[in-house]
Design a protein around this motif. Sequence first.
Motif, PDB file in Angstrom:
ATOM      1  N   ILE A  27      21.172 -24.335  35.916  1.00  0.00           N
ATOM      2  CA  ILE A  27      22.336 -23.336  35.316  1.00  0.00           C
ATOM      3  C   ILE A  27      23.157 -23.076  36.686  1.00  0.00           C
ATOM      4  O   ILE A  27      24.353 -22.738  37.252  1.00  0.00           O
ATOM      5  CB  ILE A  27      22.594 -22.369  34.223  1.00  0.00           C
ATOM      6  CG1 ILE A  27      21.985 -23.225  32.770  1.00  0.00           C
ATOM      7  CG2 ILE A  27      23.727 -21.757  34.169  1.00  0.00           C
ATOM      8  CD1 ILE A  27      21.189 -21.568  32.082  1.00  0.00           C
ATOM      9  N   GLY A  28      22.087 -22.458  37.331  1.00  0.00           N
ATOM     10  CA  GLY A  28      22.561 -21.881  38.589  1.00  0.00           C
ATOM     11  C   GLY A  28      23.389 -22.625  39.904  1.00  0.00           C
ATOM     12  O   GLY A  28      24.294 -22.067  40.290  1.00  0.00           O
ATOM     13  N   ILE A  29      22.561 -23.230  40.255  1.00  0.00           N
ATOM     14  CA  ILE A  29      22.983 -24.730  40.824  1.00  0.00           C
ATOM     15  C   ILE A  29      24.686 -24.582  40.335  1.00  0.00           C
ATOM     16  O   ILE A  29      25.833 -25.249  41.088  1.00  0.00           O
ATOM     17  CB  ILE A  29      22.578 -26.310  40.984  1.00  0.00           C
ATOM     18  CG1 ILE A  29      21.099 -25.534  42.246  1.00  0.00           C
ATOM     19  CG2 ILE A  29      23.138 -27.405  41.638  1.00  0.00           C
ATOM     20  CD1 ILE A  29      19.688 -26.480  41.666  1.00  0.00           C
ATOM     21  N   ALA A  30      24.946 -25.364  38.948  1.00  0.00           N
ATOM     22  CA  ALA A  30      26.038 -25.416  38.072  1.00  0.00           C
ATOM     23  C   ALA A  30      26.568 -24.366  38.554  1.00  0.00           C
ATOM     24  O   ALA A  30      28.451 -24.733  39.327  1.00  0.00           O
ATOM     25  CB  ALA A  30      26.170 -26.302  37.247  1.00  0.00           C
ATOM     26  N   ALA A  31      26.528 -23.127  38.829  1.00  0.00           N
ATOM     27  CA  ALA A  31      27.479 -21.819  38.805  1.00  0.00           C
ATOM     28  C   ALA A  31      27.766 -21.922  40.218  1.00  0.00           C
ATOM     29  O   ALA A  31      29.109 -21.016  40.536  1.00  0.00           O
ATOM     30  CB  ALA A  31      27.015 -20.701  38.714  1.00  0.00           C
ATOM     31  N   ALA A  32      26.539 -22.654  40.756  1.00  0.00           N
ATOM     32  CA  ALA A  32      26.975 -22.251  42.302  1.00  0.00           C
ATOM     33  C   ALA A  32      28.356 -23.317  43.065  1.00  0.00           C
ATOM     34  O   ALA A  32      29.689 -22.664  43.987  1.00  0.00           O
ATOM     35  CB  ALA A  32      26.119 -22.442  43.467  1.00  0.00           C
TER      36      ALA A  32
ATOM     37  N   ALA B 222      32.039 -22.411  44.497  1.00  0.00           N
ATOM     38  CA  ALA B 222      32.010 -23.123  45.582  1.00  0.00           C
ATOM     39  C   ALA B 222      33.287 -23.938  46.068  1.00  0.00           C
ATOM     40  O   ALA B 222      34.451 -23.461  46.588  1.00  0.00           O
ATOM     41  CB  ALA B 222      30.926 -23.803  45.840  1.00  0.00           C
ATOM     42  N   TRP B 223      34.289 -24.913  44.388  1.00  0.00           N
ATOM     43  CA  TRP B 223      35.037 -25.829  44.754  1.00  0.00           C
ATOM     44  C   TRP B 223      36.403 -24.053  44.245  1.00  0.00           C
ATOM     45  O   TRP B 223      37.322 -24.921  44.648  1.00  0.00           O
ATOM     46  CB  TRP B 223      34.426 -26.240  43.432  1.00  0.00           C
ATOM     47  CG  TRP B 223      35.817 -27.021  42.949  1.00  0.00           C
ATOM     48  CD1 TRP B 223      37.108 -27.742  43.335  1.00  0.00           C
ATOM     49  CD2 TRP B 223      36.615 -27.044  41.416  1.00  0.00           C
ATOM     50  NE1 TRP B 223      37.699 -28.077  42.963  1.00  0.00           N
ATOM     51  CE2 TRP B 223      37.705 -28.003  41.468  1.00  0.00           C
ATOM     52  CE3 TRP B 223      36.222 -25.758  40.314  1.00  0.00           C
ATOM     53  CZ2 TRP B 223      38.871 -27.650  40.420  1.00  0.00           C
ATOM     54  CZ3 TRP B 223      36.788 -25.937  39.274  1.00  0.00           C
ATOM     55  CH2 TRP B 223      38.696 -26.863  39.254  1.00  0.00           C
ATOM     56  N   ASN B 224      35.753 -23.449  43.695  1.00  0.00           N
ATOM     57  CA  ASN B 224      37.051 -22.494  43.256  1.00  0.00           C
ATOM     58  C   ASN B 224      37.641 -21.257  44.452  1.00  0.00           C
ATOM     59  O   ASN B 224      38.864 -21.934  44.822  1.00  0.00           O
ATOM     60  CB  ASN B 224      36.304 -21.545  42.357  1.00  0.00           C
ATOM     61  CG  ASN B 224      36.675 -22.036  40.648  1.00  0.00           C
ATOM     62  OD1 ASN B 224      38.169 -23.109  40.426  1.00  0.00           O
ATOM     63  ND2 ASN B 224      36.098 -21.726  39.224  1.00  0.00           N
ATOM     64  N   LEU B 225      36.349 -21.641  45.094  1.00  0.00           N
ATOM     65  CA  LEU B 225      36.736 -20.553  46.338  1.00  0.00           C
ATOM     66  C   LEU B 225      37.965 -22.031  47.175  1.00  0.00           C
ATOM     67  O   LEU B 225      38.537 -20.596  47.990  1.00  0.00           O
ATOM     68  CB  LEU B 225      35.937 -20.459  47.301  1.00  0.00           C
ATOM     69  CG  LEU B 225      34.902 -19.277  46.913  1.00  0.00           C
ATOM     70  CD1 LEU B 225      33.570 -19.212  47.486  1.00  0.00           C
ATOM     71  CD2 LEU B 225      35.842 -17.711  47.672  1.00  0.00           C
ATOM     72  N   TYR B 226      37.271 -22.500  47.582  1.00  0.00           N
ATOM     73  CA  TYR B 226      38.030 -23.811  48.498  1.00  0.00           C
ATOM     74  C   TYR B 226      39.331 -24.386  47.419  1.00  0.00           C
ATOM     75  O   TYR B 226      40.414 -23.535  48.265  1.00  0.00           O
ATOM     76  CB  TYR B 226      37.292 -25.198  48.506  1.00  0.00           C
ATOM     77  CG  TYR B 226      38.578 -25.841  49.344  1.00  0.00           C
ATOM     78  CD1 TYR B 226      38.223 -26.432  50.090  1.00  0.00           C
ATOM     79  CD2 TYR B 226      38.845 -27.091  48.461  1.00  0.00           C
ATOM     80  CE1 TYR B 226      39.177 -26.652  50.875  1.00  0.00           C
ATOM     81  CE2 TYR B 226      39.549 -28.527  48.657  1.00  0.00           C
ATOM     82  CZ  TYR B 226      40.004 -27.833  50.449  1.00  0.00           C
ATOM     83  OH  TYR B 226      40.474 -28.724  51.055  1.00  0.00           O
ATOM     84  N   ALA B 227      39.778 -24.159  46.466  1.00  0.00           N
ATOM     85  CA  ALA B 227      40.970 -24.219  46.064  1.00  0.00           C
ATOM     86  C   ALA B 227      41.607 -22.955  45.692  1.00  0.00           C
ATOM     87  O   ALA B 227      43.206 -22.491  45.928  1.00  0.00           O
ATOM     88  CB  ALA B 227      40.465 -24.549  43.949  1.00  0.00           C
ATOM     89  N   ILE B 228      41.705 -21.638  44.992  1.00  0.00           N
ATOM     90  CA  ILE B 228      42.018 -20.421  45.747  1.00  0.00           C
ATOM     91  C   ILE B 228      42.502 -20.266  46.723  1.00  0.00           C
ATOM     92  O   ILE B 228      43.790 -19.730  47.278  1.00  0.00           O
ATOM     93  CB  ILE B 228      41.311 -19.610  44.576  1.00  0.00           C
ATOM     94  CG1 ILE B 228      40.643 -19.744  43.557  1.00  0.00           C
ATOM     95  CG2 ILE B 228      41.546 -18.473  45.589  1.00  0.00           C
ATOM     96  CD1 ILE B 228      39.573 -18.521  42.836  1.00  0.00           C
TER      97      ILE B 228
END
Lengths: 246, 224
Positions: free
Chosen positions: B9-14, B18-24
């Motif tokens: 779960i931790g890796i998935a959340a990370a 990360a993907w969201n940070l890039y997109a945002i």
Amino acid sequence: MQSMASSSVSVAAIPERRRPAAIEFVRQIFVVMVKDLRAEFRTKEAINASLAFALVILLLFSFAFEEETTRDISGGLLWIVFAFAGTLILNRSFAREQPNDCLDALIAAPVPAAALFLGKALANYFLVLAVELVSLPVFGIFHNVNWTRQFWQLMVVVALGTWALTVIGTIFSALTVNIRLREVMLPMLTYPILIPALLAAMMLTTDLVAGKPIGPDTVSWLKMLIGFDIIYTAVSVVLVEVILVG
Amino acid sequence: MRDKIIYGIGIAAAAVIAWNLYAIWGLPDEVNQGSVYKIIFFHVPMWAAGGTGAVTSLVASVLFLITRKFKLDALAVASTEVGLAFLTIGLATGSIWGRQIWGIWWTWDARLTSALICWILYAGYLMLRRAVEEPTQRAIFAAVYSIFAFIDVPIVFFSIKWWRTQHPQPVFWGGGSFPPDWTRHFLWNMAAMIALGVVLTAVRYRQEEAQREIDSLRRMAHAL
């Protein structure tokens, strides 16, 4: 036949001596309250400290604020005094039972924890109320405030706000009696929980001291105060057994 | 097995974060607010995660008082602590946004004030735990306090709402608008933050359980 008759008489005699549960409960509350008040009036340790403290803060306020300002924020000032001075009384409520293991004896006594709690809360209530009723005229005299214009409505607000203060204060007094840093922990835990009640009481008191009766725009504060009292009295009565007995 | 699930779960959340940070990062600036509006993608999920922690703590505390299972006490501490961390970041991000848009770090508005009181209440919970020595008593007192604190939050909210309000209305339920793909990022961030909260709570929970075991072994050693 003879013996049966006599035994049935003695069985019938027992219910006469036993009171209904509700009355017995009220009596137990009353006994605990009277015991606490009597102990307090013999030593006067809490009420003297509280009263002196209230007067000192009231005196300090006269240096801190102009007279005009004091009138505008009278509710806030008064309830800060009440909350601080009240804490001194509430801190002693269960701490007084610690020497000679009185608290263990009280818990072991055939009195439900709820009656013990309500009795102590009522005793605290009257003590805090007494301090407040002395502080009010002193406040009026020192700060030239004519605070009696809405006297009875103000008394209702003081009565309700003080109950909020004592019900939370007494339950947390029971909770903090055995822990480290008791004197610090009690106000730390109670003031944040008391914020809604204190806010309502402050708002209403400021208006009433200024001579403005409770109207349609302020009645919601009164309802909030009543609601707070009812909710927390109920929760405390339910949870006090867990706190005292475990 | 439990470790693997937690780390999974931790890796998935990370990865989602990360993907969201890039997109945002790539999203255009808003007309009125410039780029600072992007803080909402983190600010609101923080509060969602913190709120989840508070609710978990309440449920665990009530269940502890009923069942007296110390696992539930450990869960209550873990979720309160992690929730408090999220609430702290929620307050901090809100404050940064307020500085940019309102020009002030803080204002005594309804939501801000009740959020701060909520934070103080849960900080009080942790302080109370530190002050009680005896483990059973600590668990009981903490559970009772948690119930008191949780009941207080809605009352505080309504009382302060009558007092004053200036926090922006929620974007999703009270007007305001968000383009659909922004909403997607927002919701993914929300899910990722809550997942992160779950992972941290699980780790903290295990630590609390281990601590309890060490304490009991130590007591046993003393007794012998």
